[in-house]
Design a protein around this motif. Structure first.
Motif, short mmCIF file in Angstrom:
data_model
loop_
_atom_site.label_atom_id
_atom_site.label_comp_id
_atom_site.label_asym_id
_atom_site.label_seq_id
_atom_site.Cartn_x
_atom_site.Cartn_y
_atom_site.Cartn_z
N LYS A 188 0.95 -1.56 0.12
CA LYS A 188 -0.27 0.44 -0.39
C LYS A 188 1.03 1.31 0.25
N TRP A 189 2.14 1.23 0.80
CA TRP A 189 2.64 2.48 1.26
C TRP A 189 3.90 2.53 -0.13
N VAL A 190 3.79 1.90 -0.89
CA VAL A 190 4.82 2.03 -1.97
C VAL A 190 3.73 2.04 -3.04
N GLN A 191 4.89 3.42 -3.90
CA GLN A 191 3.44 3.18 -5.01
C GLN A 191 4.85 3.61 -6.36
N SER A 192 5.40 4.68 -5.69
CA SER A 192 6.38 4.80 -7.05
C SER A 192 8.14 4.78 -6.70
N TYR A 193 8.80 5.03 -7.55
CA TYR A 193 10.44 4.57 -7.54
C TYR A 193 10.46 5.85 -5.51
N ARG A 194 9.68 7.20 -5.93
CA ARG A 194 10.29 8.10 -4.96
C ARG A 194 10.67 7.52 -3.51
N ASP A 195 9.44 6.05 -3.44
CA ASP A 195 9.28 6.71 -1.87
C ASP A 195 9.84 5.20 -1.56
N LEU A 196 11.00 4.50 -2.48
CA LEU A 196 12.31 3.83 -2.32
C LEU A 196 13.63 4.37 -1.87
N PRO A 197 14.84 4.18 -0.85
CA PRO A 197 13.80 2.24 -0.65
C PRO A 197 13.03 2.61 0.46
N LEU A 198 12.08 2.11 0.89
CA LEU A 198 11.51 1.86 2.07
C LEU A 198 12.12 1.01 3.19
N LEU A 199 12.92 1.82 3.90
CA LEU A 199 14.33 1.07 5.61
C LEU A 199 13.09 1.10 6.87
N ILE A 200 12.74 -0.20 7.24
CA ILE A 200 11.76 0.02 8.64
C ILE A 200 12.34 -1.13 9.43
N ASN A 201 12.25 -0.65 10.70
CA ASN A 201 13.11 -1.67 11.54
C ASN A 201 12.09 -1.88 13.24
N GLN A 202 11.40 -3.29 13.59
CA GLN A 202 10.59 -2.89 14.47
C GLN A 202 11.69 -4.23 15.81
N LEU A 245 5.20 2.39 -9.12
CA LEU A 245 6.43 2.82 -10.57
C LEU A 245 7.54 3.57 -10.56
N SER A 246 8.27 2.72 -12.20
CA SER A 246 9.37 3.09 -12.29
C SER A 246 10.01 4.80 -12.98
N GLY A 247 11.11 5.30 -13.09
CA GLY A 247 11.76 6.23 -13.12
C GLY A 247 10.90 6.44 -14.49
N GLU A 248 10.82 5.51 -15.28
CA GLU A 248 10.43 4.95 -17.23
C GLU A 248 9.05 4.36 -17.27
N GLY A 249 8.66 4.83 -16.14
CA GLY A 249 7.00 4.23 -16.14
C GLY A 249 6.86 3.48 -16.37
N LYS A 250 7.34 2.10 -16.18
CA LYS A 250 7.21 1.23 -15.56
C LYS A 250 6.95 0.31 -14.04
N GLN A 251 6.02 -0.44 -13.81
CA GLN A 251 5.93 -1.33 -12.35
C GLN A 251 6.44 -2.35 -12.85
N GLU A 252 6.95 -2.30 -11.76
CA GLU A 252 8.16 -2.90 -11.44
C GLU A 252 7.73 -3.55 -9.98
N HIS A 253 8.32 -5.45 -9.88
CA HIS A 253 8.40 -5.24 -8.48
C HIS A 253 9.69 -4.69 -7.50
N VAL A 254 9.31 -4.70 -6.08
CA VAL A 254 10.41 -4.55 -5.38
C VAL A 254 11.59 -5.65 -5.52
N TRP A 255 12.67 -5.38 -4.31
CA TRP A 255 13.58 -6.14 -4.02
C TRP A 255 13.73 -5.96 -3.25
N GLN A 256 13.57 -7.08 -1.84
CA GLN A 256 13.92 -7.10 -0.61
C GLN A 256 14.51 -7.48 0.46
#
Lengths: 470, 470
Positions: free
Chosen positions: B122-136, B246-257
């Motif tokens: 839900k939180w990741v939409q565009s390349y601007r939201d990456l990297p998403l770095l979370i710890n708990q 959504l990548s900078g080139e306008g393509k929908q890509e899965h993230v790497w984790q």
């Protein structure tokens, strides 16, 4: 044409304003299992700061942190009759583990008096082992029928203190010390919430306690929120778990106990105390980010300058964040920091730099003015103290202006539509309390005329503070 | 006549020595539900210091803390096939809540990849939201058939990091950064344990990962303990939960984790790395109590003096505790602090004071000598650094002296009776690994000849480190 508001205005729909703020300031999301929540980084940073401030005060009060298991055998709960009656309807029960059905169902802790007493009864042998002062930071689960994020969630995070003492007097003094020196000190001086300290009526007491001390805050809509409680448990759990000690006189005696807790509910209290139509307002002493330094444009000189200012403010002991994400429009970032309630924004653009100034925007009193860059270190700590004081003053003023003295149950119920009512407890009593409950109005606490906590429910001059509550 | 030892000697029965130490140093107790544990204040203080040191490093690596629910809908687990296969046998399942049977059973989190991906998607939409770095920081539950306190417990405390990146390379670099800059830095420089960094074989990988990086420590008995892991998850969870951008080139890509964790198991590693027949030895940089100042007798001058020395050492930035409990015999208290492994004891009696000295006892190298009171502030920080270095040196020396290079599976199994073996992975391979497993010996990790982490299992010159493990 005016822009549509970012949040539903408080005056239009306070609960919806609250929900909007929690979402848009990215504080938390609802979890997949009904009533659970995901605490997002900015919301969690508020909780982390609360933990730090509380933990220091708890340690100053002599308690040590420990950790007890999440899983409690169901049979433990049943040993204290009032306790099981209070908590049975809210339990989550594990029936299967490691692929097999369990012989005895396991309860996910709703609170830890029972399991902790099982160990206290082993650790306490002689009067030399007392007082035993333990705290834990943990998650607990209480099945919630009407969940509301931060305020009533099926799982929440909290601290729970559990202590054992040789005498009634010592236990009682310790419960009062936590109430006053830990909880009230933190809520008033860090959260900036002018809480009322009192004792709960028998009806509102913790299941298993002989007395419950409470701190009640007035929210922006005039309703009350129970912000924390400190319980005298008497010898109820000590007898159920046989927690006893050999006294100096060689006699075997049951210990006297307390328990006390505050939770992530305080984040909800913070929002509803200090938030406004533009978002949250975080008290500077709590804020994980006290000052954000924003680059208005992605110009090299500006970027270098915001980092330089950030480093200078950090060196001056201010909790600062630099926002140089100039690929996002400045206006959107400014609204976002406003929503998140960061007390001070230092906004830096190319024109400001020519003048040796920046725009300083204040979230708490509002307003914006240019300031000389070399004045920031001197100015900002003073501003933060002013802002801290303003939030507490507003909290006090709200409570005073929206609390009325009444003489009848009808007047009390009417006053509770918009604020709090004070009524002599001798005139209300348990029967009046029951009548108010039919109208969803409750006795939040009993206080003495001079504002202190009465020694008992029937102390002469005791006043009941009556309100609707979250 | 020699006094009976406080602990079973290591040489007699190492597991029993461990259990004795955990009990007598008051680190932890077994919980009432099989496999759970109660972490007592002194044990919890070790964990709190680990948390502080780790949390600072995690934040330096750019990750933010958050909190995700304890309860995960059972259906989430099944979305990633390897993951559910790995964890299904260890799950605790909640079937009843709020007095009713639930429509869908709920799993108590064994780890949080699934629920976190639900929100990342839900939180990741565009390349601007990456990297998403979370710890708990959280508790997790894995039903444990052969529990051992701190090392394998049904419930344990840990941190779990979860990140999403735009590219394979970025995710891979981040998993390696955590492995090296957070975990290894902490374990070597704070815990004083000379861990080996390597990658797991396919057999030992985390359920759902494409690569698992590990840190392995050699314990006092020559066995290995996996101290922490950092996983590359590839796009396995991203595909299962459709976490894409959504990548900078306008393509929908899965993230790497990535995901990565260390737990209260490290407390067990600390004990088994540095403990001796007299108890624990806590590395000074970790110790919550670096120095204890003991009053030998309850004489007024002595009591005043220990408090004065405590205050002076505290002012010098040393973590100090004063022990003026002179109603307990001095000898018993000294043994207790020895058991608890506090690095330095300053023992003050009336005769010492006449000479302006105190006895300074050192837990790590051992030994005791009189020192001038006014030399303490200058002396102690130097001693603490020496002691820290000694523990790391001992850890390195043990590993070097008890690791042998071998050429055959038979030799590897033989070496694993007392230490570790190194064997070319090309000579061992998955078949040799399976044969060793029959003798309870496992490949702890694969390393390159120069001690670095190989890029893949079949990189030329890769060496398998083989041992028995906790």
């Amino acid at each position: 044409m005016a822009k549509p508001p970012v949040l539903t205005p408080q005056a239009v729909d306070f609960p919806r304003w609250y929900q909007d703020l929690v979402n848009k300031a990215e504080l938390a999301d609802n979890g997949p299992v009904r009533g659970t929540m995901v605490i997002r980084p900015y919301g969690y940073a508020l909780w982390e700061r609360m933990q730090q401030e509380m933990d220091a005060r708890i340690k100053d009060a002599g308690a040590q942190n420990a950790y007890f298991p999440l899983f409690i055998p169901q049979s433990y709960l049943t040993r204290e009759a009032d306790h099981v009656e209070g908590f049975a309807p809210e339990l989550a029960v594990v029936t299967h583990g490691g692929g097999k059905e369990l012989d005895e169902p396991i309860v996910v802790r709703p609170t830890s008096e029972t399991i902790i007493n099982e160990y206290f009864s082993k650790w306490v042998q002689s009067y030399r082992d007392l007082p035993l002062l333990i705290n834990q930071w943990a998650n607990v689960v209480r099945w919630e029928m009407r969940p509301r994020i931060f305020l009533r969630t099926t799982e929440f995070l909290w601290q729970e203190g559990h202590t054992a003492h040789a005498t009634y007097e010592d236990a009682r003094a310790y419960a009062a010390r936590i109430h006053q020196d830990v909880y009230a000190d933190f809520m008033v001086n860090v959260l900036g919430i002018d809480v009322v300290l009192g004792r709960k009526t028998a009806k509102e007491r913790f299941a298993g306690a002989i007395n419950t001390l409470t701190l009640e805050g007035m929210m922006g809509d005039g309703k009350a929120l129970q912000m924390g409680t400190s319980h005298e448990l008497g010898q109820n759990f000590a007898k159920a778990f046989n927690t006893s000690y050999l006294s100096g006189e060689g006699k075997q005696e049951h210990v006297w106990q307390t328990s006390w807790g505050v939770s992530t509910r305080m984040v909800g209290g913070l929002i509803m105390s200090h938030g406004d139509d533009n978002g949250l307002r975080v008290p500077p002493r709590l804020a994980a980010v006290q000052v954000v330094v924003l680059a208005i444009k992605g110009d090299d000189t500006v970027i270098a300058k915001v980092h330089e200012i950030g480093a200078r403010l950090k060196a001056a002991g201010i909790r600062v964040q630099v926002d140089a994400r100039t690929d996002t429009p400045f206006g959107r970032r400014a609204v976002d920091w406003e929503l998140k309630g960061v007390p001070v924004r230092v906004e830096v653009g190319p024109r400001d730099l020519e003048n040796g100034t920046a725009m300083l925007a204040r979230r708490i009193p509002g307003g914006k003015e240019p300031v000389a860059l070399d004045a920031l270190e001197a100015l900002i700590p003073r501003i933060l103290e002013e802002d801290q004081a303003q939030l507490l003053r507003e909290s006090l003023e709200r409570r005073e202006s929206r609390t009325v003295d009444v003489a009848t149950i009808g007047e009390a119920a009417e006053a509770a539509a918009t604020g709090w009512a004070r009524i002599p407890w001798a005139d209300l009593g348990p029967e009046g309390e029951a009548k108010l409950a039919e109208q969803s109005v409750s006795v939040r606490c009993l206080i003495a005329e001079d504002g202190t906590v009465p020694d008992s429910d029937d102390a002469p001059g005791t006043i009941a503070v009556v309100a609707r509550a979250y």
